[in-house]
Design a protein around this motif. Sequence first.
Motif, PDB file in Angstrom:
ATOM      1  N   GLY A 141       0.855  -1.110   0.026  1.00  0.00           N
ATOM      2  CA  GLY A 141      -0.063   0.169   0.043  1.00  0.00           C
ATOM      3  C   GLY A 141       0.812   1.142   0.001  1.00  0.00           C
ATOM      4  O   GLY A 141       0.147   2.438   0.127  1.00  0.00           O
ATOM      5  N   GLN A 142       2.307   1.232  -0.176  1.00  0.00           N
ATOM      6  CA  GLN A 142       2.959   2.297  -0.231  1.00  0.00           C
ATOM      7  C   GLN A 142       2.656   3.065  -1.615  1.00  0.00           C
ATOM      8  O   GLN A 142       2.899   2.310  -2.516  1.00  0.00           O
ATOM      9  CB  GLN A 142       4.492   2.015   0.064  1.00  0.00           C
ATOM     10  N   SER A 143       2.409   4.229  -1.536  1.00  0.00           N
ATOM     11  CA  SER A 143       2.094   5.000  -2.719  1.00  0.00           C
ATOM     12  C   SER A 143       3.449   5.898  -3.234  1.00  0.00           C
ATOM     13  O   SER A 143       3.534   6.339  -4.441  1.00  0.00           O
ATOM     14  CB  SER A 143       1.058   6.167  -2.391  1.00  0.00           C
ATOM     15  N   ILE A 144       4.258   6.017  -2.454  1.00  0.00           N
ATOM     16  CA  ILE A 144       5.582   6.581  -2.900  1.00  0.00           C
ATOM     17  C   ILE A 144       6.840   5.745  -2.362  1.00  0.00           C
ATOM     18  O   ILE A 144       6.633   4.869  -1.440  1.00  0.00           O
ATOM     19  CB  ILE A 144       5.770   8.053  -2.333  1.00  0.00           C
ATOM     20  N   CYS A 145       7.996   5.990  -3.114  1.00  0.00           N
ATOM     21  CA  CYS A 145       9.094   5.196  -2.645  1.00  0.00           C
ATOM     22  C   CYS A 145       9.683   5.845  -1.142  1.00  0.00           C
ATOM     23  O   CYS A 145      10.069   6.997  -1.318  1.00  0.00           O
ATOM     24  CB  CYS A 145      10.147   5.400  -3.804  1.00  0.00           C
ATOM     25  N   MET A 146       9.865   4.737  -0.514  1.00  0.00           N
ATOM     26  CA  MET A 146      10.456   5.349   0.850  1.00  0.00           C
ATOM     27  C   MET A 146      12.104   5.624   1.021  1.00  0.00           C
ATOM     28  O   MET A 146      12.653   6.037   1.755  1.00  0.00           O
ATOM     29  CB  MET A 146      10.300   4.409   1.992  1.00  0.00           C
ATOM     30  N   ALA A 147      12.732   5.221  -0.162  1.00  0.00           N
ATOM     31  CA  ALA A 147      14.149   5.255  -0.118  1.00  0.00           C
ATOM     32  C   ALA A 147      14.536   5.649  -1.796  1.00  0.00           C
ATOM     33  O   ALA A 147      13.713   5.412  -2.518  1.00  0.00           O
ATOM     34  CB  ALA A 147      14.865   4.066   0.233  1.00  0.00           C
ATOM     35  N   THR A 148      15.890   5.838  -1.569  1.00  0.00           N
ATOM     36  CA  THR A 148      16.317   6.118  -3.133  1.00  0.00           C
ATOM     37  C   THR A 148      17.255   4.982  -3.657  1.00  0.00           C
ATOM     38  O   THR A 148      18.109   4.430  -2.517  1.00  0.00           O
ATOM     39  CB  THR A 148      17.337   7.234  -3.421  1.00  0.00           C
ATOM     40  N   ALA A 149      16.953   4.237  -4.646  1.00  0.00           N
ATOM     41  CA  ALA A 149      17.856   3.022  -5.229  1.00  0.00           C
ATOM     42  C   ALA A 149      18.937   3.487  -6.370  1.00  0.00           C
ATOM     43  O   ALA A 149      18.278   4.267  -7.373  1.00  0.00           O
ATOM     44  CB  ALA A 149      16.742   2.092  -5.838  1.00  0.00           C
ATOM     45  N   THR A 150      19.882   3.263  -5.996  1.00  0.00           N
ATOM     46  CA  THR A 150      21.156   3.774  -7.068  1.00  0.00           C
ATOM     47  C   THR A 150      22.138   2.557  -6.966  1.00  0.00           C
ATOM     48  O   THR A 150      22.412   1.812  -6.286  1.00  0.00           O
ATOM     49  CB  THR A 150      21.986   5.017  -6.321  1.00  0.00           C
ATOM     50  N   THR A 151      22.406   2.398  -8.456  1.00  0.00           N
ATOM     51  CA  THR A 151      23.488   1.153  -8.644  1.00  0.00           C
ATOM     52  C   THR A 151      24.919   1.509  -8.121  1.00  0.00           C
ATOM     53  O   THR A 151      25.237   2.479  -8.063  1.00  0.00           O
ATOM     54  CB  THR A 151      23.343   1.149 -10.255  1.00  0.00           C
ATOM     55  N   ILE A 152      25.478   0.391  -7.878  1.00  0.00           N
ATOM     56  CA  ILE A 152      26.862   0.794  -7.242  1.00  0.00           C
ATOM     57  C   ILE A 152      27.874   0.146  -8.376  1.00  0.00           C
ATOM     58  O   ILE A 152      29.202   0.423  -8.323  1.00  0.00           O
ATOM     59  CB  ILE A 152      27.035   0.000  -5.991  1.00  0.00           C
ATOM     60  N   VAL A 153      27.247  -0.617  -9.165  1.00  0.00           N
ATOM     61  CA  VAL A 153      27.984  -1.292 -10.212  1.00  0.00           C
ATOM     62  C   VAL A 153      26.971  -1.303 -11.573  1.00  0.00           C
ATOM     63  O   VAL A 153      25.957  -1.032 -11.196  1.00  0.00           O
ATOM     64  CB  VAL A 153      28.669  -2.601 -10.074  1.00  0.00           C
ATOM     65  N   THR A 154      27.504  -1.600 -12.661  1.00  0.00           N
ATOM     66  CA  THR A 154      26.515  -1.725 -13.836  1.00  0.00           C
ATOM     67  C   THR A 154      25.538  -2.826 -13.417  1.00  0.00           C
ATOM     68  O   THR A 154      26.074  -4.029 -13.042  1.00  0.00           O
ATOM     69  CB  THR A 154      27.634  -2.032 -15.281  1.00  0.00           C
ATOM     70  N   THR A 155      24.340  -2.672 -13.207  1.00  0.00           N
ATOM     71  CA  THR A 155      23.272  -3.524 -13.013  1.00  0.00           C
ATOM     72  C   THR A 155      22.276  -3.604 -13.829  1.00  0.00           C
ATOM     73  O   THR A 155      21.656  -2.885 -14.748  1.00  0.00           O
ATOM     74  CB  THR A 155      22.743  -2.831 -11.852  1.00  0.00           C
ATOM     75  N   THR A 156      21.779  -5.044 -13.710  1.00  0.00           N
ATOM     76  CA  THR A 156      20.719  -5.462 -14.645  1.00  0.00           C
ATOM     77  C   THR A 156      19.522  -5.777 -13.826  1.00  0.00           C
ATOM     78  O   THR A 156      19.594  -6.678 -13.000  1.00  0.00           O
ATOM     79  CB  THR A 156      20.934  -6.905 -15.823  1.00  0.00           C
TER      80      THR A 156
END
Length: 240
Positions: free
Chosen positions: A104-119
């Motif tokens: 039920g979360q309508s917004i993201c609670m954190a920021t997701a950032t890659t630390i290496v090239t990621t798929t």
Amino acid sequence: MRGFSSSAGVMQAIASSSSSKSKRKSTRKRAFDAQVFLDSAGVAKKIVEYRRSQKIYSQGDPATCVMYVQNGGVKLSVVNETGKEAVVAILGPGDFFGEGCLAGQSICMATATTIVTTTVLVIQKVEMIRTLHEEHEFSDSFIAYMLARNIRAEEDLIDQLFNSSEKRLARTLLLLARYGAQGHPQKALPKVSQEMLAEMIGTTRPRVNFFMNKFRKLGFIEYNGEIHVNNSLLRVVLHE
């Protein structure tokens, strides 16, 4: 700390039988593989490749999908009102994130950032809910994963409250190397800086640098551009 003991091999107790039962053994159901299932044509998803240090989503963005790390690494971080950032998780292959939308979360609670090239596999919320309802093996696997994540979060809190910064750093390095997880530990850690490690364990970069040098001198880690964690680092975690 008991959380690092491996549970792999629990099913081996059932494996020994007479050779006359080899046919039964060959037809025994294999462990469910979430990666194979998500790669199947029956799940509507898209595969997205991100370069290193690229944001996947930001804190406050609409929460609309669940994501699965195929390869690479992802940092989850939160920022408070004064702009101070805290790293709350480092995720690797086989990890889900963004699952808050299912609760039920309508917004993201954190920021997701890659630390290496990621798929990353991106599965829309509606499709994820449909899959969980219709595919029972996947549902069981996902619930088990989320329960393990919850246990990990509780252990993280206990670690933060009661353990020294040295022991917290050792535990974090072991977790990043996936000791105790299914399969073999990683040979090298994801590319994490000492600043990031300091944010994760709640201390300063000089303290992290001091303990990293100590661990290297004692042979617990190898540190030549990449961090390699040795089994002996467990002594720091298990030492009272």
